[in-house]
Every structure is written in structure tokens, then in C-alpha cells.
Design a protein around this motif. Sequence first.
Motif, mmCIF file in Angstrom:
data_model
loop_
_atom_site.group_PDB
_atom_site.id
_atom_site.type_symbol
_atom_site.label_atom_id
_atom_site.label_comp_id
_atom_site.label_asym_id
_atom_site.label_seq_id
_atom_site.Cartn_x
_atom_site.Cartn_y
_atom_site.Cartn_z
ATOM 1 N N PRO A 417 0.755 -1.201 0.016
ATOM 2 C CA PRO A 417 0.089 0.132 -0.003
ATOM 3 C C PRO A 417 0.869 1.190 0.082
ATOM 4 C CG PRO A 417 -0.956 -1.638 1.549
ATOM 5 C CD PRO A 417 0.534 -2.294 1.035
ATOM 6 N N ALA A 418 2.072 1.355 0.845
ATOM 7 C CA ALA A 418 2.872 2.576 0.542
ATOM 8 C C ALA A 418 3.450 2.921 -0.366
ATOM 9 C CB ALA A 418 4.063 2.233 1.700
ATOM 10 N N ALA A 419 3.426 1.908 -1.322
ATOM 11 C CA ALA A 419 4.074 2.208 -2.670
ATOM 12 C C ALA A 419 2.751 2.753 -3.761
ATOM 13 C CB ALA A 419 4.422 0.943 -3.532
ATOM 14 N N GLN A 420 1.594 2.841 -3.252
ATOM 15 C CA GLN A 420 0.649 3.603 -4.011
ATOM 16 C C GLN A 420 -0.176 4.601 -3.212
ATOM 17 O OE1 GLN A 420 -1.484 1.949 -7.439
ATOM 18 N NE2 GLN A 420 -0.746 -0.102 -6.635
ATOM 19 N N HIS A 421 0.583 4.968 -2.191
ATOM 20 C CA HIS A 421 -0.306 5.679 -1.217
ATOM 21 C C HIS A 421 -0.987 7.113 -1.752
ATOM 22 C CE1 HIS A 421 -1.053 7.045 3.045
ATOM 23 N NE2 HIS A 421 -0.727 8.440 2.505
ATOM 24 N N LEU A 422 -0.203 7.458 -2.593
ATOM 25 C CA LEU A 422 -0.614 8.840 -3.313
ATOM 26 C C LEU A 422 -1.225 8.432 -4.569
ATOM 27 C CD1 LEU A 422 2.470 11.256 -2.336
ATOM 28 C CD2 LEU A 422 0.341 10.900 -1.258
ATOM 29 N N PHE A 423 -2.132 9.708 -5.034
ATOM 30 C CA PHE A 423 -2.841 9.588 -6.035
ATOM 31 C C PHE A 423 -2.778 11.103 -6.477
ATOM 32 C CE2 PHE A 423 -7.348 10.987 -6.123
ATOM 33 C CZ PHE A 423 -7.533 10.463 -4.776
ATOM 34 N N ASN A 502 9.360 6.769 -7.476
ATOM 35 C CA ASN A 502 8.020 6.534 -7.380
ATOM 36 C C ASN A 502 7.177 7.437 -6.991
ATOM 37 O OD1 ASN A 502 5.305 5.321 -7.254
ATOM 38 N ND2 ASN A 502 5.674 4.047 -5.500
ATOM 39 N N LEU A 503 6.450 8.206 -7.924
ATOM 40 C CA LEU A 503 5.846 9.402 -7.459
ATOM 41 C C LEU A 503 4.277 9.228 -6.867
ATOM 42 C CD1 LEU A 503 6.583 11.487 -10.725
ATOM 43 C CD2 LEU A 503 7.784 11.196 -8.602
ATOM 44 N N LEU A 504 4.258 8.143 -6.726
ATOM 45 C CA LEU A 504 2.989 7.608 -5.935
ATOM 46 C C LEU A 504 3.291 7.282 -4.445
ATOM 47 C CD1 LEU A 504 1.083 5.448 -8.526
ATOM 48 C CD2 LEU A 504 0.992 7.935 -8.413
ATOM 49 N N ALA A 505 4.371 7.007 -4.066
ATOM 50 C CA ALA A 505 5.069 6.507 -2.680
ATOM 51 C C ALA A 505 4.505 7.225 -1.688
ATOM 52 C CB ALA A 505 6.519 6.266 -2.990
ATOM 53 N N GLU A 506 4.481 6.688 -0.633
ATOM 54 C CA GLU A 506 3.992 7.815 0.652
ATOM 55 C C GLU A 506 4.818 8.740 0.694
ATOM 56 O OE1 GLU A 506 3.182 4.991 3.940
ATOM 57 O OE2 GLU A 506 2.028 6.613 4.862
ATOM 58 N N ASP A 507 6.242 8.482 0.679
ATOM 59 C CA ASP A 507 7.149 9.361 1.162
ATOM 60 C C ASP A 507 7.681 10.277 -0.069
ATOM 61 O OD1 ASP A 507 8.478 7.501 -0.408
ATOM 62 O OD2 ASP A 507 10.219 6.953 1.141
ATOM 63 N N CYS A 508 6.959 10.234 -1.091
ATOM 64 C CA CYS A 508 7.356 11.239 -2.245
ATOM 65 C C CYS A 508 7.103 12.499 -1.949
ATOM 66 C CB CYS A 508 6.489 10.859 -3.472
ATOM 67 S SG CYS A 508 6.443 12.030 -4.911
ATOM 68 N N LEU A 509 8.009 13.580 -2.342
ATOM 69 C CA LEU A 509 7.814 15.004 -1.860
ATOM 70 C C LEU A 509 7.686 15.960 -3.134
ATOM 71 C CD1 LEU A 509 10.501 15.144 0.949
ATOM 72 C CD2 LEU A 509 7.993 15.443 1.256
ATOM 73 N N ALA A 510 6.512 16.299 -3.507
ATOM 74 C CA ALA A 510 6.165 16.861 -4.819
ATOM 75 C C ALA A 510 7.240 18.219 -4.709
ATOM 76 C CB ALA A 510 4.553 17.242 -4.489
ATOM 77 N N ILE A 511 7.431 18.561 -3.473
ATOM 78 C CA ILE A 511 8.111 20.144 -3.455
ATOM 79 C C ILE A 511 9.458 19.885 -4.386
ATOM 80 C CG2 ILE A 511 9.510 19.464 -1.491
ATOM 81 C CD1 ILE A 511 7.573 22.648 -1.651
ATOM 82 N N ASP A 512 9.957 18.687 -4.607
ATOM 83 C CA ASP A 512 11.045 18.294 -5.187
ATOM 84 C C ASP A 512 10.956 18.661 -6.779
ATOM 85 O OD1 ASP A 512 12.875 17.924 -3.146
ATOM 86 O OD2 ASP A 512 12.424 15.746 -2.978
ATOM 87 N N MET A 513 9.919 18.310 -6.923
ATOM 88 C CA MET A 513 9.618 18.660 -8.525
ATOM 89 C C MET A 513 9.234 20.085 -8.676
ATOM 90 S SD MET A 513 7.007 15.557 -9.821
ATOM 91 C CE MET A 513 6.352 15.153 -8.452
#
Lengths: 563, 237
Positions: A417-423, A502-513
Motif C-alpha cells: 500500500p505504501a507504494a501507491q499511497h498517493l494519487f 515512484n511518484l505515488l509513494a507515501e514518502d514522495c515529496l512533490a516539492i522537489d519537482m
Amino acid sequence: MKRAAETAAPPAAPLRPADEVMRLERLGSFHQTRISFMRSLLRRMAREAWRISRARFDLDDDGYGTAVYRVETPHGDFSLAAFSDALAPEERSDRVIAEKWDATFALTLGRPDTEAIERLRQNVPKQEAGRCSARELVLSRANKSVRLFETVVASLAEGRQPPRQALAEVGYLMRTTAVYGNGKFGLADRPVLHDGPVLNGPFQAEMLTVYLIRTFTFDLVDHVAARRSPAGAVRLAPELKRMLGIGNATGLGMAPFLVGHPKLLDRWITARETAIARVRAVETAEPARRARFLALLDRARRHVAAWRTDDARLAARIERLGPELATFAEWVEDGPWGSPRPWGAIACRAREQLSIEAQEMVNSLILEPYPDLVDGLENQMGSDERMATDPRMTLADLKRLIEDRYGWALTTDFDRPAAQHLFWYVSEEKLEPRLGERFHEPGADKEMRTGVARDVRRLYDRLTGASGEMVAEFLMREPEWRHIVRRVQSLADCDYGEIRDNLLAEDCLAIDMLRCKLSFFGASKFDPKSDRWVRITLYQGAPTVDELGRADADDWIFAAPEA
Amino acid sequence: MRVSLNEIEKVCEKAACGVGVPAGADSDIGFGAAWLEARGLPGVTVAARDLANFEYAGLTWRNSGAERYGDAQGSSLLPHAGGLIDLAAADALGARGELKTVTLANARSPLFLLPAAVQRLEDGCTFRLTWDSPKVAAMADGDTGVTIHGDALLSDAATTLRIEAVVGDVDSKGPPSPPLLCDHEALESRLAASLREGVAVDQASWDRLQELAARTLVPASGESRRRGAGAEIDDNE
């Protein structure tokens, strides 16, 4: 490295591998470089002696009314129409759903006549609710910095310059909350500029608009102060103007751009990496270039010392950055210069001993003494962005292509689940991209196509046992794979087209983009306000219109208070 | 209403996505609608009409020698346009110089195959698309550009579509063509005007597409509002 060979007029070291460069943490550590879009625009303006003048300035005592700025280039004219309006404090809230702003702007082709200005007057202040025409290139709006605007006007009206400290801390008189281009709301389509001789590079029209807005803010404070105190007011001093840029608050809307424009991203990163590789390959550093680097390293340290943010993650990085640069500066003073390829040694030392934040700052700095090697790359940062399938490729070859180019995507277990936490989705309320939590919020059935790693993984699994069937036949039978197959095939030659996380990961930080894209604009003073939006300053330290022809006009990276 | 080509592309792509067109085919529809409208051809009207009644249907196939025969069973070709052209191109590219054909019975709205064919001209293929006996014959050629004969572009009737593709030139001995509708020069002239002035679109069709595009949007939730989702709450600093 195919691209290195294409652009190898000057010798170049090998480009850094995509597995190193295209990670979110590194992309989120980028800074302005010589080929950032603001830098290349101002160089062109200076080189071609563009003339910027006020064609109209009908503002009342409070600074409300209409102004028009004319930009004369060797290839034709442009104009910025500015509409300044009264705005009550309670109307200046929540940037996206606001309906009124302190000032609104449109960059137009040519010289709009009175009738055209009136049409713009009826539409531009409405922003998204109005309509533009194909004569307009960019639509924007900005609000005053309540913190600074009145302070500056009051000081000037009293006959004195505003306090430097206040200017340095805020950094701008107005903050844009949107800069729209490329056909939105009826604006001119991209090919109008792309196929022409001027403003044809990425975001050049948008960057010109922001530069002209900055010019307007200087004229506005001078005007209001003079009307407030006709006998005693002074104009804002040129050196203080240079300390001011234009603020900008950037949210998630910008993040999916990098995923949606992978060929453009590849060109941007390739140009930047090629620039670094060329400088790393320089055999010896002439004294003047060495001195230039050392002076800029010193300025960068002062820039870092004045860099403030409440964001804990970035604050920790900045806190480490200061001592790192101090130690590095000591080594650089006499460390690498007697060795062959000293810039390569500097970059290597940075990679071995410094944080990623510091490494990328050093990479920006080593480019500065080498306009002859670097600046030409600004012309290689556009792309036709054509994406096309290779219809004859066999499924077995497609599977091998994925293994070769997307190994980074195949290591993630998307059953976790953590690998697809975000959408990612587009909000009905704000019509902008947003992030949701897949297992807690509705809307995942309408998610945007930002889950590249997951989609590639799924395609790879589907291709298990793949045969000699052609892609064209496969896609006729199973068209749901068309998007991701086309992407994989189209980017086969683009080393830097994909963000390798992985841009869907729970720990993905959009701020970096956000920071990656903004660094290519040339932004500075990154100040994240959450993990989803960032405040920045554009053109801080840049020359004013009157200074564009000066010899030091391009010398404004890491603008900092004097020592 | 005048709109930009980018607006047409994005609204049509989202409308296609909103009604369930597969990912990738939706962007083909967006590109196709903008390409057609830019040249004065009815991309928006056809897209609005077909997407409003969209129900995905696959194509059935049988092969016979060098030709492929399919049946669209009365469905719109909008979601299949890119795939069909890819298929024809793949066959042609694998048989250098030999004409390859794809024939599709009971097909509606073949017009969107034309922009898809234009996208493949870089591969060196030439395409001739004919439909309805033919009432329309469209040619996409890397050397001479695009020409269209016949004016039944808006027809909603099921027809038989024939795609001919070859690396090189299509044999000029094709079926007799109806009168010339527009040649490459005229289409390029219309494109220049569209970039200069924007495109006037049928308001009802445009409104319908925007309604369909709105299906891709996600309403705000308590959680999304709580997270702020990037919006600046107080701009009075």
C-alpha cells in the motif's frame, strides 16, 4: 551517451548517469545556472539591445489605473498591459480561487491600440473568468507584499530610501499568483512564438512578463510616493531596486508538468549536464576564471547565510550548507588548481564530501566562469515533444527495452500500500492538480497519469511470455496500454526524460519537482511552506531595464548582501 | 466563441478520458480534434457528437493475404484512429515499397484517421484513406502534404473505410476521387489563420465537450481542504 556526442563541440567529460541525476532528492536540490531561462532571456535582451519604455502610465494618486510597457526587439514589438486596481484586505486571500488582485497583466504581440487596451481592461482583471485573444501571449496577476509595499512608499514619500534589511528579508514588492501561457483562456498558441525568431525558447514569454511586472512595481512605488509627496519624494535607488525581484507562490499545479513533458525535461537536464561535463573537462583554469569562481563561492556563502525558511527539511540542509561551503572554500583556495582538469576535481570532491544540496550549488558555480562553453546550450532546451509508438517493435523487444531503460521502475513492489499511497488528480474546485491519499480519499478512479513507475511495472508484467507479435497488433487488441507503450518507446533515446522515483509513494515529496522546474526558470530563495507549495523570488539581483547594457548585467547568481 | 488550439486539444482529450476512452487514445483524439479544427475541418463537432454517445467497442479482424479486414460494428473510429494508422504503417514499413491495405466495414467517423496519418509521415509512409465508395478520399504524403476530395466529412453513417499505406508513393491508380475539397496549400493557409486569430467553434459542441471533460475532475473532500493541497491561504503578508 548519445546526447554527449551530439553536443560535443567542446570536449566534455562523461555526463552523469541518469540514475544519479534523475532522483527526486537531487532534482529538488537544483539552483539557478547560466542557462536558466531568466538568465538567457536577459542576456538576449542585452545582446540585441531591446528597448523597454512606458507607452502609457495612467495611474491615479493611489496607483490605480492602466499602464502599458512597450518592448522593441529587432524582430518585432511586444507590450505589457498592466491594470492596477483597489483591493480590500479581505479580498486578498487564497490565491487560486480569488476573483480580484492588486494588479493584472497581459503580454501582447505588437502595440495594442486604444480599442485593444479597452478589450483587455474588460477581460484581464477577470483572469480565468475573462477571455483573451490570439494577440495575447501571457496572462498574469500579482498582489502587493503588504509587508513591504507600504514601507517602501512611505519611506520614499518622506524623502529617504527604505531600510535595506526589510528589502532583503522580503525580496519583492509584488508576488505573482499565476502566469499563464500556451493557449490558456484563448491566449496565443505556443507555435506562434516557437516558430518565430524571438521568445521561441521555453518559457521566454512568461519570463519576459515577470521581468516587466518587476519593472512596473518599481515605477508604481515611485509614482505613489511622488503623488503622496510631490515636493519631497525620492525615487527608489537603483541598487535597492536590484535587491528586489518578483515573489511567486507555486503549488502542486506545476509538479505534473515534468511528468507530462518528458522530452522537454530530457532536453533541459541534458543541456545542464552537458554544461557541467564541458567545464569538468577543461584542462587548466586560467587565473581570471579561477578568481571569478572564488568570488562567486564567497557570494554564495553570503547568499546561504541570508537564506531563511521555516521549512524544517530545507532549514536543516541550509544549516549544513554553510559549514560545508566554508570547509570547501578552504580546500578550493589552493587544492585543485595545479592538477589537470581542476573543475573535474572540484566536482569530484564535492560529490565525495558534500551534501547533495551543496553539490548542486557547486555545479551551478563552476559554470559561471565559462560562458563560452555553456551559453550556447540554451538554444538546445526546446523540444517538439512528439511522442509516437514504434508499431513494428515486437513485444519481446519492448520487454527488453523496459528492462534496459526502466530497471529503476521494476524494483518497486506495487502490491505494498505504501507504494501507491498517493494519487494525483485535478481538483473540481480549483481546476489544478492535487495530491490525494488513495486509501483515505475518493477520486483515485480519476487519477492523473503520474504513476509512471507503476504503469511501466504493470506493462512489464503483462508482457511476461511476450512473443514476436508487433506492438501495433497488441495495441489494437489491448488499447489500454497505448499511453504507457508510447511513452516507453518515445523515450528510448532520452536518458533524462524520467524522474526515477515512484511518484505515488507515501514518502514522495512533490516539492522537489517544483524546485527542479523553478530552478530552470532561474528562481532563488526557495522557501517551502509545506511539502506541497513553495515561495520563491524571481529576478532578485537581476539588472533593471536601465542596467541591461552594463558589463556586469549577467552577474546576479546567488544574489547576496554585500560583505 | 473563439478558442485556442491548445484549448481544443486539452478539452477534447479530457472529454475522451471522461467518457472512458483508453489512455493514449484520448490524447490521439485531442491532437486530432485540434489538428482538424486548425485547418477548418470539423474536429470539435465530430468529437462532441461521438464522445457524447461513446461506448467502447473493439474491432473484429480477419486477415487475407496482404490485406487486413475488420469490422467496427457501427462504432465510431475516434478511439481507434491512432491504432489503425499504426497498424497500417507497421504493415507498410515491413514490406518496403509494397502497398498494404486495411479495410474496415461498418465504421463511423473515419475523419480522425487523417491527423493520425499525418503524424506518421516522418516514418516515410504515404497514406490514402477512402470511405463510402468513396465519397471522401484523403491523401497524406510526406512530399505533397494533405489533400482531401469530397465533402462528406460530417456524415454519421456507417461506412466502409479503406486505408492504403506504402513506404513511398501510393499508386495513382486509385479509385476515382470525388471533387477536390482542399489541398495542402489551403489547409496550411487555414492553419496560419487559426494561429493568428484563434478558432471559432460551435458553442453547443464546445459546451458538450466541456461537460464531458468535467468528468475527469475530483470534487474537494474534507481531507483535501484540510491539507491545503498547495493553495496559499493568507496572501496578506
